[in-house]
Design a protein around this motif. Structure first.
Motif, PDB file in Angstrom:
ATOM      1  N   LEU A  44      23.311  36.354  46.781  1.00 51.00           N
ATOM      2  CA  LEU A  44      24.703  36.688  46.472  1.00 51.00           C
ATOM      3  C   LEU A  44      24.814  37.383  45.113  1.00 51.00           C
ATOM      4  O   LEU A  44      25.641  38.284  44.941  1.00 51.00           O
ATOM      5  CB  LEU A  44      25.562  35.431  46.507  1.00 51.00           C
ATOM      6  CG  LEU A  44      25.703  34.754  47.893  1.00 51.00           C
ATOM      7  CD1 LEU A  44      26.564  33.503  47.796  1.00 51.00           C
ATOM      8  CD2 LEU A  44      26.290  35.715  48.917  1.00 51.00           C
ATOM      9  N   LEU A  48      26.129  41.348  44.203  1.00 51.85           N
ATOM     10  CA  LEU A  48      26.986  41.780  43.098  1.00 51.85           C
ATOM     11  C   LEU A  48      26.343  42.938  42.342  1.00 51.85           C
ATOM     12  O   LEU A  48      27.021  43.935  42.020  1.00 51.85           O
ATOM     13  CB  LEU A  48      27.239  40.609  42.148  1.00 51.85           C
ATOM     14  CG  LEU A  48      28.094  40.913  40.911  1.00 51.85           C
ATOM     15  CD1 LEU A  48      29.472  41.423  41.316  1.00 51.85           C
ATOM     16  CD2 LEU A  48      28.214  39.680  40.022  1.00 51.85           C
ATOM     17  N   ILE A 143      30.608  41.501  51.450  1.00 49.29           N
ATOM     18  CA  ILE A 143      31.771  40.752  50.982  1.00 49.29           C
ATOM     19  C   ILE A 143      32.168  39.692  52.006  1.00 49.29           C
ATOM     20  O   ILE A 143      32.497  38.554  51.662  1.00 49.29           O
ATOM     21  CB  ILE A 143      32.945  41.704  50.689  1.00 49.29           C
ATOM     22  CG1 ILE A 143      32.568  42.651  49.545  1.00 49.29           C
ATOM     23  CG2 ILE A 143      34.213  40.926  50.356  1.00 49.29           C
ATOM     24  CD1 ILE A 143      33.600  43.717  49.251  1.00 49.29           C
ATOM     25  N   PHE A 146      29.756  36.899  51.661  1.00 51.47           N
ATOM     26  CA  PHE A 146      30.054  36.123  50.449  1.00 51.47           C
ATOM     27  C   PHE A 146      31.118  35.074  50.726  1.00 51.47           C
ATOM     28  O   PHE A 146      30.937  33.882  50.417  1.00 51.47           O
ATOM     29  CB  PHE A 146      30.501  37.071  49.340  1.00 51.47           C
ATOM     30  CG  PHE A 146      31.141  36.395  48.161  1.00 51.47           C
ATOM     31  CD1 PHE A 146      30.376  35.678  47.257  1.00 51.47           C
ATOM     32  CD2 PHE A 146      32.518  36.477  47.954  1.00 51.47           C
ATOM     33  CE1 PHE A 146      30.969  35.048  46.161  1.00 51.47           C
ATOM     34  CE2 PHE A 146      33.110  35.853  46.869  1.00 51.47           C
ATOM     35  CZ  PHE A 146      32.334  35.134  45.968  1.00 51.47           C
ATOM     36  N   TYR A 147      32.236  35.486  51.315  1.00 51.89           N
ATOM     37  CA  TYR A 147      33.314  34.535  51.563  1.00 51.89           C
ATOM     38  C   TYR A 147      32.930  33.493  52.608  1.00 51.89           C
ATOM     39  O   TYR A 147      33.268  32.305  52.473  1.00 51.89           O
ATOM     40  CB  TYR A 147      34.586  35.280  51.980  1.00 51.89           C
ATOM     41  CG  TYR A 147      35.341  35.850  50.820  1.00 51.89           C
ATOM     42  CD1 TYR A 147      36.010  35.020  49.925  1.00 51.89           C
ATOM     43  CD2 TYR A 147      35.375  37.217  50.578  1.00 51.89           C
ATOM     44  CE1 TYR A 147      36.700  35.539  48.838  1.00 51.89           C
ATOM     45  CE2 TYR A 147      36.060  37.749  49.492  1.00 51.89           C
ATOM     46  CZ  TYR A 147      36.718  36.900  48.622  1.00 51.89           C
ATOM     47  OH  TYR A 147      37.387  37.403  47.541  1.00 51.89           O
ATOM     48  N   TRP A 195      38.244  41.316  40.322  1.00 53.93           N
ATOM     49  CA  TRP A 195      37.615  40.660  41.477  1.00 53.93           C
ATOM     50  C   TRP A 195      36.116  40.476  41.247  1.00 53.93           C
ATOM     51  O   TRP A 195      35.558  39.429  41.572  1.00 53.93           O
ATOM     52  CB  TRP A 195      37.859  41.498  42.749  1.00 53.93           C
ATOM     53  CG  TRP A 195      37.256  40.859  43.958  1.00 53.93           C
ATOM     54  CD1 TRP A 195      37.805  39.891  44.754  1.00 53.93           C
ATOM     55  CD2 TRP A 195      35.964  41.136  44.514  1.00 53.93           C
ATOM     56  NE1 TRP A 195      36.943  39.551  45.763  1.00 53.93           N
ATOM     57  CE2 TRP A 195      35.810  40.295  45.639  1.00 53.93           C
ATOM     58  CE3 TRP A 195      34.937  42.007  44.173  1.00 53.93           C
ATOM     59  CZ2 TRP A 195      34.660  40.304  46.420  1.00 53.93           C
ATOM     60  CZ3 TRP A 195      33.785  42.020  44.951  1.00 53.93           C
ATOM     61  CH2 TRP A 195      33.653  41.175  46.055  1.00 53.93           C
ATOM     62  N   LEU A 196      35.464  41.458  40.667  1.00 56.68           N
ATOM     63  CA  LEU A 196      34.036  41.342  40.380  1.00 56.68           C
ATOM     64  C   LEU A 196      33.767  40.198  39.399  1.00 56.68           C
ATOM     65  O   LEU A 196      32.781  39.465  39.537  1.00 56.68           O
ATOM     66  CB  LEU A 196      33.502  42.657  39.820  1.00 56.68           C
ATOM     67  CG  LEU A 196      33.433  43.821  40.807  1.00 56.68           C
ATOM     68  CD1 LEU A 196      33.108  45.123  40.081  1.00 56.68           C
ATOM     69  CD2 LEU A 196      32.389  43.568  41.896  1.00 56.68           C
ATOM     70  N   TYR A 199      34.174  37.016  41.343  1.00 56.55           N
ATOM     71  CA  TYR A 199      32.972  36.856  42.175  1.00 56.55           C
ATOM     72  C   TYR A 199      31.885  36.166  41.365  1.00 56.55           C
ATOM     73  O   TYR A 199      31.249  35.207  41.825  1.00 56.55           O
ATOM     74  CB  TYR A 199      32.524  38.235  42.654  1.00 56.55           C
ATOM     75  CG  TYR A 199      31.316  38.261  43.566  1.00 56.55           C
ATOM     76  CD1 TYR A 199      31.453  38.610  44.907  1.00 56.55           C
ATOM     77  CD2 TYR A 199      30.035  37.988  43.100  1.00 56.55           C
ATOM     78  CE1 TYR A 199      30.344  38.666  45.747  1.00 56.55           C
ATOM     79  CE2 TYR A 199      28.931  38.039  43.921  1.00 56.55           C
ATOM     80  CZ  TYR A 199      29.087  38.385  45.255  1.00 56.55           C
ATOM     81  OH  TYR A 199      27.978  38.433  46.076  1.00 56.55           O
ATOM     82  N   ILE A 214      38.573  30.966  44.610  1.00 54.89           N
ATOM     83  CA  ILE A 214      38.283  31.721  45.828  1.00 54.89           C
ATOM     84  C   ILE A 214      39.575  32.313  46.387  1.00 54.89           C
ATOM     85  O   ILE A 214      39.634  33.478  46.793  1.00 54.89           O
ATOM     86  CB  ILE A 214      37.604  30.824  46.880  1.00 54.89           C
ATOM     87  CG1 ILE A 214      36.248  30.321  46.362  1.00 54.89           C
ATOM     88  CG2 ILE A 214      37.415  31.584  48.193  1.00 54.89           C
ATOM     89  CD1 ILE A 214      35.563  29.337  47.281  1.00 54.89           C
ATOM     90  N   SER A 217      40.687  35.229  44.255  1.00 55.00           N
ATOM     91  CA  SER A 217      39.913  36.435  44.565  1.00 55.00           C
ATOM     92  C   SER A 217      40.342  37.029  45.898  1.00 55.00           C
ATOM     93  O   SER A 217      40.296  38.243  46.094  1.00 55.00           O
ATOM     94  CB  SER A 217      38.414  36.117  44.588  1.00 55.00           C
ATOM     95  OG  SER A 217      38.057  35.371  45.742  1.00 55.00           O
TER      96      SER A 217
END
Length: 247
Positions: A44, A48, A143, A146-147, A195-196, A199, A214, A217
């Motif tokens: 993860l 990024l 993405i 990631f979520y 947002w980055l 993250y 979370i 974001s």
């Protein structure tokens, strides 16, 4: 008026931008290796790093006139290769190898659906429009992964999400290209940067991230989707108004 920058130093600097983009394939190799090693958090973080490279190499290419100084090298093709393996292939490897998809052959089939859908999208001649939009869901599988991972999504939820997004690849909604779409550029880029950061903070807290972070974001994701849909509908309305009517 300044002289054109065409010296050896400027060409070397232009080639270094291509080298910077190409670092993505090294990150992709690490993503795959770490996925099978069970190092989900590291993968993860690599996602990024790949997004930061992808979000900045285009600016550098335009700033240093890479296309003019290195005309024999197709930077757009390189970018597509890197994007496919870091945004599409590696995330599916992570989800399948990490047990987020059904076990056995079914998991492989489901992981293949986004791969095939994105093959189609990456080969579309209009995948990126002249006014800097993506047509169809822009293969942000990293993405999505990631979520799904930080939320601890079930196998059923992961499967459903992948299938829905794969269908969206074929629906001609114009999605914002964050670093290039002119409409709401400053707001979009500001929210993208925030947002980055979120993250990274969520990853620092992983495997027990704050759900409020979370959710916060996720506001950006909703903004991105809403802006893309609104701009698509506005353009269609304008196209309809310009279309001649016949009595």
């Amino acid at each position: 008026m300044s002289a054109p920058q065409t010296g050896s130093w400027h060409r070397l600097r232009a080639m270094s931008v291509h080298a910077y983009t190409a670092l993505g394939v090294v990150l992709a190799l690490l993503m795959v290796h770490m996925s099978y090693a069970g190092e989900v958090e590291i993968v993860l973080w690599l996602f990024l790093a790949a997004m930061i490279i992808d979000g900045s190499d285009g600016f550098l290419a335009r700033r240093f006139r890479v296309k003019d100084l290195v005309p024999g090298f197709d930077g757009a093709l390189l970018d597509n290769i890197v994007d496919y393996i870091t945004y599409v292939f590696a995330p599916m490897v992570l989800l399948w190898s990490g047990g987020y998809l059904p076990s056995g052959w079914l998991g492989g089939v489901l992981a293949s659906v986004p791969l095939l859908a994105s093959c189609y999208q990456f080969c579309r001649t209009d995948a990126k429009t002249d006014d800097h939009f993506f047509v169809g869901f822009p293969s942000y599988w990293n993405i999505a992964a990631f979520y799904l991972i930080v939320l601890g999504a079930s196998t059923a939820a992961t499967t459903t999400t992948l299938l829905v997004l794969a269908v969206l690849v074929f629906i001609p909604v114009k999605y914002v290209y964050p670093s290039r779409t002119e409409a709401a550029w400053w707001l979009t880029m500001t929210l993208t940067a925030l947002w980055l950061v979120l993250y990274a903070v969520i990853l620092i807290q992983y495997p027990s991230p704050n759900l409020w972070l979370i959710g916060l974001s996720g506001v950006y994701v909703l903004y991105y989707a809403a802006l893309s849909l609104r701009l698509t509908l506005n353009q269609r309305r304008q196209d309809d108004e310009r279309r001649p009517t016949y009595a």
